[in-house]
Design a protein around this motif. Structure first.
Motif, PDB file in Angstrom:
ATOM      1  N   THR A   1       0.132  -4.553  12.552  1.00 51.00           N
ATOM      2  CA  THR A   1      -0.888  -3.684  13.133  1.00 51.00           C
ATOM      3  C   THR A   1      -0.358  -2.286  13.450  1.00 51.00           C
ATOM      4  O   THR A   1       0.770  -2.131  13.935  1.00 51.00           O
ATOM      5  CB  THR A   1      -1.506  -4.282  14.418  1.00 51.00           C
ATOM      6  N   TRP A   2      -1.169  -1.283  13.215  1.00 49.95           N
ATOM      7  CA  TRP A   2      -0.802   0.105  13.529  1.00 49.95           C
ATOM      8  C   TRP A   2      -0.828   0.345  15.042  1.00 49.95           C
ATOM      9  O   TRP A   2      -0.339   1.364  15.500  1.00 49.95           O
ATOM     10  CB  TRP A   2      -1.763   1.079  12.838  1.00 49.95           C
ATOM     11  N   LEU A   3      -1.366  -0.625  15.802  1.00 53.92           N
ATOM     12  CA  LEU A   3      -1.488  -0.453  17.254  1.00 53.92           C
ATOM     13  C   LEU A   3      -0.206  -0.824  18.008  1.00 53.92           C
ATOM     14  O   LEU A   3      -0.128  -0.622  19.221  1.00 53.92           O
ATOM     15  CB  LEU A   3      -2.682  -1.263  17.784  1.00 53.92           C
TER      16      LEU A   3
ATOM     17  N   ILE B   1     -19.122   8.584   4.684  1.00 51.48           N
ATOM     18  CA  ILE B   1     -18.602   9.465   5.731  1.00 51.48           C
ATOM     19  C   ILE B   1     -18.095   8.565   6.857  1.00 51.48           C
ATOM     20  O   ILE B   1     -18.845   7.754   7.405  1.00 51.48           O
ATOM     21  CB  ILE B   1     -19.672  10.487   6.207  1.00 51.48           C
ATOM     22  N   ASN B   2     -16.795   8.673   7.146  1.00 48.50           N
ATOM     23  CA  ASN B   2     -16.130   7.672   7.991  1.00 48.50           C
ATOM     24  C   ASN B   2     -15.677   8.301   9.309  1.00 48.50           C
ATOM     25  O   ASN B   2     -15.178   9.424   9.322  1.00 48.50           O
ATOM     26  CB  ASN B   2     -14.894   7.160   7.221  1.00 48.50           C
ATOM     27  N   ASP B   3     -15.846   7.590  10.414  1.00 51.33           N
ATOM     28  CA  ASP B   3     -15.362   8.141  11.685  1.00 51.33           C
ATOM     29  C   ASP B   3     -15.122   7.044  12.710  1.00 51.33           C
ATOM     30  O   ASP B   3     -15.557   5.904  12.538  1.00 51.33           O
ATOM     31  CB  ASP B   3     -16.347   9.176  12.246  1.00 51.33           C
TER      32      ASP B   3
ATOM     33  N   ALA C   1      -5.880   0.701   0.927  1.00 50.98           N
ATOM     34  CA  ALA C   1      -4.504   1.104   1.229  1.00 50.98           C
ATOM     35  C   ALA C   1      -4.467   1.647   2.657  1.00 50.98           C
ATOM     36  O   ALA C   1      -5.209   2.568   2.988  1.00 50.98           O
ATOM     37  CB  ALA C   1      -4.040   2.179   0.255  1.00 50.98           C
ATOM     38  N   GLY C   2      -3.617   1.075   3.482  1.00 46.77           N
ATOM     39  CA  GLY C   2      -3.528   1.543   4.871  1.00 46.77           C
ATOM     40  C   GLY C   2      -3.026   2.969   4.972  1.00 46.77           C
ATOM     41  O   GLY C   2      -3.388   3.700   5.889  1.00 46.77           O
ATOM     42  N   ASN C   3      -2.181   3.373   4.045  1.00 41.09           N
ATOM     43  CA  ASN C   3      -1.645   4.744   4.034  1.00 41.09           C
ATOM     44  C   ASN C   3      -1.495   5.357   2.644  1.00 41.09           C
ATOM     45  O   ASN C   3      -1.591   6.563   2.499  1.00 41.09           O
ATOM     46  CB  ASN C   3      -0.267   4.785   4.710  1.00 41.09           C
TER      47      ASN C   3
HETATM   48  C1  XIL Z   1      -3.243   4.739  10.348  1.00 40.25           C
HETATM   49  C2  XIL Z   1      -2.251   3.794   9.695  1.00 40.25           C
HETATM   50  O1  XIL Z   1      -2.647   2.455   9.907  1.00 40.25           O
HETATM   51  C3  XIL Z   1      -0.864   4.037  10.278  1.00 40.25           C
HETATM   52  O2  XIL Z   1       0.103   3.242   9.605  1.00 40.25           O
HETATM   53  C4  XIL Z   1      -0.498   5.516  10.155  1.00 40.25           C
HETATM   54  O3  XIL Z   1       0.718   5.753  10.802  1.00 40.25           O
HETATM   55  C5  XIL Z   1      -1.574   6.396  10.771  1.00 40.25           C
HETATM   56  O4  XIL Z   1      -2.830   6.071  10.189  1.00 40.25           O
HETATM   57  N1  XIL Z   1      -8.061   6.001  11.385  1.00 40.25           N
HETATM   58  C6  XIL Z   1      -7.906   6.045  10.021  1.00 40.25           C
HETATM   59  C7  XIL Z   1      -6.719   5.420   9.406  1.00 40.25           C
HETATM   60  O5  XIL Z   1      -8.818   6.505   9.318  1.00 40.25           O
HETATM   61  O6  XIL Z   1      -6.321   6.078   8.231  1.00 40.25           O
HETATM   62  C8  XIL Z   1      -5.571   5.323  10.366  1.00 40.25           C
HETATM   63  O7  XIL Z   1      -4.510   4.588   9.755  1.00 40.25           O
HETATM   64  C9  XIL Z   1      -6.010   4.671  11.653  1.00 40.25           C
HETATM   65  C10 XIL Z   1      -7.086   5.505  12.314  1.00 40.25           C
END
Ligand code: XIL
Length: 345
Positions: A311-313, A188-190, A43-45
């Motif tokens: 894309t979130w970008l 653990i994610n970064d 899930a993106g969000n």
């Molecule tokens: C992003 C989403 O894609 C966007 O829709 C939302 O506005 C902000 O978050 N790192 C992460 C993700 O771990 O959860 C983020 O996702 C992008 C950067």
């Protein structure tokens, strides 16, 4: 009728995409793209903290349930994202339930963290394959992210066992998750750790220390929001090698490739040459993933979106700037990057 990407890659890692709810609707064209090419979803969000528990004790299950059911019906893995983050987290977590003008105590925050993690992980036990247990806990400026760098978790929970170390909230988050589902893969994610040696140093030090205390960390998640201009493959390989040397697995969790070199660049038209160059670089990245797949340490590769239309970008980090970072274009048509992966010749 184009080839199925995951099948064509022939890798043993799961190939995933981040989605929004529309992709779960079989009538939406994104849904077909998703089930045809990918075997994992995130899930993106809508599984973040604010979406799952907007007010204390009131969990929202509808969207996450839909995703988990969709995955089961289509034979896909689920990557749960994310159990603990400093962003997209409701304020109530950090405030005193009796006096909202005061911060929560350590005990309150620990209890809330435990409830949040264990309620969700146990509901999806055996259904969510992998959890991003903690997200972005390392500060770009060095050390653990704290209040000054945007996170209250470390400052409020701090050094619980009095051993002089302040990463206890991370250790606890992993232990709570493991307790609730002993078989889930815990990550653990970064971001930026594939491109910054100093941030990777911090990650390695942290994971080493946590593993030494018996913290159940299975993999390091590399978000990999990269660009066409870097980081270079050698540096990414080096970072992956350092993760593997710790004895944990590697996951590429949020891959996309911006066409911009940085935040100062204004919007530019997408050209064929640019997309070709992007294709070469995607190919080089997936060749690298294969090296680690062959070594048995690459668990999954997830793209942060299905197609450029989602894309979130777009508008981030620069307002009014559109990007083109994924494998399919705004009309869901396969880009050169897709063809470079299915047909490398
Ligand atoms: C992003 C989403 O894609 C966007 O829709 C939302 O506005 C902000 O978050 N790192 C992460 C993700 O771990 O959860 C983020 O996702 C992008 C950067």
């Amino acid at each position: 009728n184009i080839p199925d990407l995951a099948k064509k890659l022939g890798s043993s890692y799961a190939l995933g995409a981040a989605i929004d709810q529309t992709a779960l609707d079989p009538k939406d064209p994104h849904s077909e793209l998703l089930t045809k090419h990918f075997n994992s979803i995130t899930a993106g969000n809508f599984m973040k903290m604010d979406a799952m528990q907007p007010t204390e004790g009131k969990f929202v299950w509808s969207e996450a349930d839909k995703l988990v059911n969709f995955a089961a019906a289509n034979n896909m893995q689920v990557r749960g994202h994310t159990l603990l983050w400093h962003s997209q987290v409701p304020d109530w977590f950090f405030t005193d339930p009796n006096d909202p003008s005061k911060p929560a105590t350590r005990e309150q925050l620990m209890q809330r963290m435990k409830t949040h993690i264990q309620t969700i992980v146990s509901r999806y036990k055996g259904k969510v394959h992998t959890w991003d247990v903690v997200n972005e806990v390392i500060s770009d400026g060095g050390g653990l992210r704290n209040q000054a760098s945007g996170s209250k978790w470390r400052d409020i929970i701090g050094d619980v066992d009095g051993d002089g170390d302040d990463s206890d909230y991370i250790e606890l988050a992993f232990r709570y998750a493991r307790e609730a589902d002993p078989d889930a893969v815990l990550v653990i994610n970064d971001y930026g750790i594939e491109g910054s040696v100093s941030k990777m140093n911090d990650m390695v030090k942290l994971v080493e220390k946590l593993l030494a205390k018996g913290t159940p960390i299975d993999a390091i998640g590399f978000q990999m929001h990269v660009s066409m201009y870097g980081p270079d493959i050698k540096q990414i390989r080096e970072a992956f090698n350092r993760a593997a040397a710790l004895g944990v697995h590697i996951q590429v969790t949020e891959l996309d490739m911006s066409i911009y070199s940085g935040n100062s660049e204004q919007e530019k038209p997408v050209t064929d040459e640019m997309m070709l160059e992007q294709a070469y670089r995607y190919r080089a990245l997936f060749d690298l993933f294969k090296e680690f797949d062959d070594r048995g340490v690459m668990d999954s590769v997830t793209l942060w979106g299905l197609a450029d239309d989602g894309t979130w970008l777009d508008d981030f980090p620069v307002k009014g700037r559109k990007d083109a970072p994924l494998l399919f274009d705004r009309k869901l048509k396969a880009k050169p990057a897709y063809w470079a992966l299915v047909d490398p010749s």
